[in-house]
Structures are given as structure tokens and as C-alpha cells.
Design a protein around this motif. Sequence first.
Motif, PDB file in Angstrom:
ATOM      1  N   TYR A 126      -5.650  -6.345   3.426  1.00  0.00           N
ATOM      2  CA  TYR A 126      -6.389  -5.534   4.386  1.00  0.00           C
ATOM      3  C   TYR A 126      -7.757  -6.148   4.690  1.00  0.00           C
ATOM      4  CZ  TYR A 126      -3.123  -1.582   4.211  1.00  0.00           C
ATOM      5  OH  TYR A 126      -2.025  -0.767   4.323  1.00  0.00           O
ATOM      6  N   GLY A 127      -8.392  -6.704   3.663  1.00  0.00           N
ATOM      7  CA  GLY A 127      -9.691  -7.340   3.877  1.00  0.00           C
ATOM      8  C   GLY A 127      -9.589  -8.481   4.873  1.00  0.00           C
TER       9      GLY A 127
ATOM     10  N   ALA B 278      -5.146  -4.588  -0.892  1.00  0.00           N
ATOM     11  CA  ALA B 278      -6.567  -4.569  -0.557  1.00  0.00           C
ATOM     12  C   ALA B 278      -7.039  -5.933  -0.073  1.00  0.00           C
ATOM     13  CB  ALA B 278      -7.381  -4.123  -1.772  1.00  0.00           C
TER      14      ALA B 278
ATOM     15  N   LEU C 198      -3.866  -3.535  -5.243  1.00  0.00           N
ATOM     16  CA  LEU C 198      -4.940  -4.524  -5.245  1.00  0.00           C
ATOM     17  C   LEU C 198      -4.601  -5.710  -4.340  1.00  0.00           C
ATOM     18  CD1 LEU C 198      -5.909  -4.478  -9.028  1.00  0.00           C
ATOM     19  CD2 LEU C 198      -7.274  -3.620  -7.106  1.00  0.00           C
TER      20      LEU C 198
ATOM     21  N   TRP D 224       0.836  -1.206   0.000  1.00  0.00           N
ATOM     22  CA  TRP D 224       0.000   0.000   0.000  1.00  0.00           C
ATOM     23  C   TRP D 224       0.870   1.256   0.000  1.00  0.00           C
ATOM     24  CZ3 TRP D 224      -0.706   4.009   3.578  1.00  0.00           C
ATOM     25  CH2 TRP D 224      -1.839   4.806   3.391  1.00  0.00           C
TER      26      TRP D 224
ATOM     27  N   GLU E 138      -7.882   0.520  -3.279  1.00  0.00           N
ATOM     28  CA  GLU E 138      -7.934  -0.171  -1.991  1.00  0.00           C
ATOM     29  C   GLU E 138      -9.349  -0.625  -1.663  1.00  0.00           C
ATOM     30  OE1 GLU E 138      -7.282   0.844   2.738  1.00  0.00           O
ATOM     31  OE2 GLU E 138      -6.519   2.241   1.227  1.00  0.00           O
ATOM     32  N   PHE E 139     -10.328   0.129  -2.147  1.00  0.00           N
ATOM     33  CA  PHE E 139     -11.700  -0.192  -1.804  1.00  0.00           C
ATOM     34  C   PHE E 139     -12.334  -1.244  -2.693  1.00  0.00           C
ATOM     35  CE2 PHE E 139     -11.415   3.735   0.687  1.00  0.00           C
ATOM     36  CZ  PHE E 139     -11.776   3.177   1.894  1.00  0.00           C
ATOM     37  N   THR E 140     -11.497  -2.006  -3.397  1.00  0.00           N
ATOM     38  CA  THR E 140     -11.959  -3.311  -3.860  1.00  0.00           C
ATOM     39  C   THR E 140     -11.970  -4.272  -2.665  1.00  0.00           C
ATOM     40  OG1 THR E 140      -9.678  -3.895  -4.453  1.00  0.00           O
ATOM     41  CG2 THR E 140     -11.078  -2.994  -6.199  1.00  0.00           C
ATOM     42  N   MET E 141     -11.416  -3.819  -1.551  1.00  0.00           N
ATOM     43  CA  MET E 141     -11.334  -4.591  -0.323  1.00  0.00           C
ATOM     44  C   MET E 141     -12.681  -5.131   0.177  1.00  0.00           C
ATOM     45  SD  MET E 141      -9.761  -3.304   3.326  1.00  0.00           S
ATOM     46  CE  MET E 141     -10.801  -1.858   3.300  1.00  0.00           C
TER      47      MET E 141
END
Length: 294
Positions: free
Chosen positions: A170-171, A167, A164, A95, A111-114
Motif C-alpha cells: 500500500y505504501g 502495508a 505487514l 489485507w 497497516e499503519f506501519t505503512m
Amino acid sequence: MGDTGISVDAQARRGLWVGLGWMALSMGSFIGMSIGSRELAANLSIRQVLFFRALVGLFVIALFMRSLWPEIRQMRQFRLQLIRNTVHFTAQYFWTIGVVLMPLASVFALEFTMPVWVAFFAWAILHERPTRARLLAVLGGFLGVLVIVRPGTGIVDPAAGLVLIAAMGYGLSLVLVKLLTRQNSPGVIVAWMILIQLPLGLVAALTDWRPVHIADLPWMILAGAGALSAHYCMAQALRRLDASVAIPVDFLRVPLAAIVGYLFYHEAIDIWVFAGAAIILFSNLRALRAERVR
């Protein structure tokens, strides 16, 4: 009986809004951490950035160690703490590369494909059943991100693939935090994050060490304090909200990052950012309303 029902309903509403307040503090902290990390990376290696972020966190945690130590020494779910922080450290590394090489809005958007991974891991590990409102919030948030970044119109970057991967990490990390909150307080979760990731960061930094200057100190503090605050606030939020509720709200970081990028780094911003933000906000408000009714 009726009074009890009203009391429970009021308590649930209060818990929801308190959780959202923690999410707002977390978003602001993440953006502060990204600014501090980018400024540090102008002179230091990315591995040093991760190390100094954790080092600043250690000084902050030391102030509370007396109260945290009785719980820390119990080493509850220690194996899970190790797994979570190894995954999170790796995701942070990828990241931070993105933060240094790409516009902030693009990094946060990718990142918000997380939430796709959060929904998957929450189902697989936490056995959370995704409701229709939550799924629509995730889809609406993802659509808003697509409106902001408009794939194929300039966002292509080698660092995008690393973001990606981050992400996905992070998920998984967020879902593991939710699992850790069952036996650990948010303060102890953050303390273990520092205690585990500091030696990981030191070993990595020693492989690419560069001279450190006094001018780097303010950015170290911003990056380190922002990282610590972001994860503490996120842990507090996840104690009160399901992971699949908290993450769609966190989508608002994308338009906020776009504004910060424009003000601090003169990164391009246009109407599409605000159009995407409106979709994200509308999706979240609908989900929150449905959640309150439920």
C-alpha cells in the motif's frame, strides 16, 4: 503585493482543509469496505471478494465512462498504471485475509506501519524532503498505534505478517498514485484500477469459486462502492497534500476501526485505544499547524 501574498496564503489554507476533507471521506470508505469484505468472506472465498468488489466498481465507473473515455484512451502512464494496480491488487489480497481473520483495529494498526514505507518511497521516487514536523507526525502516529495494539499482549497472529506485507504494498501504491496524479485525473486513476484489477480478480476467483446468494448482494455493493470511493477520495486528497502529510492523518482510521469492531462484532476495546488515538490526534494537529505556518 501584500494582497497577493494574503490571497496565496488563503488559497493554500483552503487547499489543505479540502485535502483533509477528502481524507476523512476516504477513511470512512475504507472502513465500510472492510465491513462489506468481512461479511462477504463468510460465504465466499477471498478471491471472489476481490472480484466482486471490482465488478461493483465497474458498474459505477460505467456511469461516468462517457466523460472519462477521452482521457482513458490517451493511456497516459499506462505502464505505471499496470505496475501500481498489480502491487495494489496483491496488497489487497493479503489485507483482506487480515480483515477476515483478525480484529479490525489490529488490521488497521498493523497497516499503519505503512508510513515508514511511504516516507521511503516518497523520498526515493517523488524526491519529497521529509520535514521535521512530518517525521514527528509519523513517529507520533506510530507510537499511538503501538499504544493501541501493545505488541506481545495478544496481537500475535499468523495473518499479521501478511498484513505487514500488504502495508508495504500500500505504501508503494500510494506513492505511485501521487506520481500518476501529475498526468491523470483522480477519476481516471480509479477507472484504470477497476479495468486492470477486474480481470486479475476474475482469474483468481475462478481458482476458488463458491456459490453466490442474493443475500450477498448488499455486502458486495458496500465493499465495492467503499473501495471505489476510498481510492477516489484518496487520489483527490493526494492532489492537494504531500503523501507524507496525508498518511499521518489517515492514522485516525485505527481508533475508528476499533469503535466499529466493538459495535458490529463485539471486539474488545479498552482505554488504550483512546489513549493511542489521543497521541495520533495530537501528533497530527501539531504537524498540520506547522504545515500551515510553513
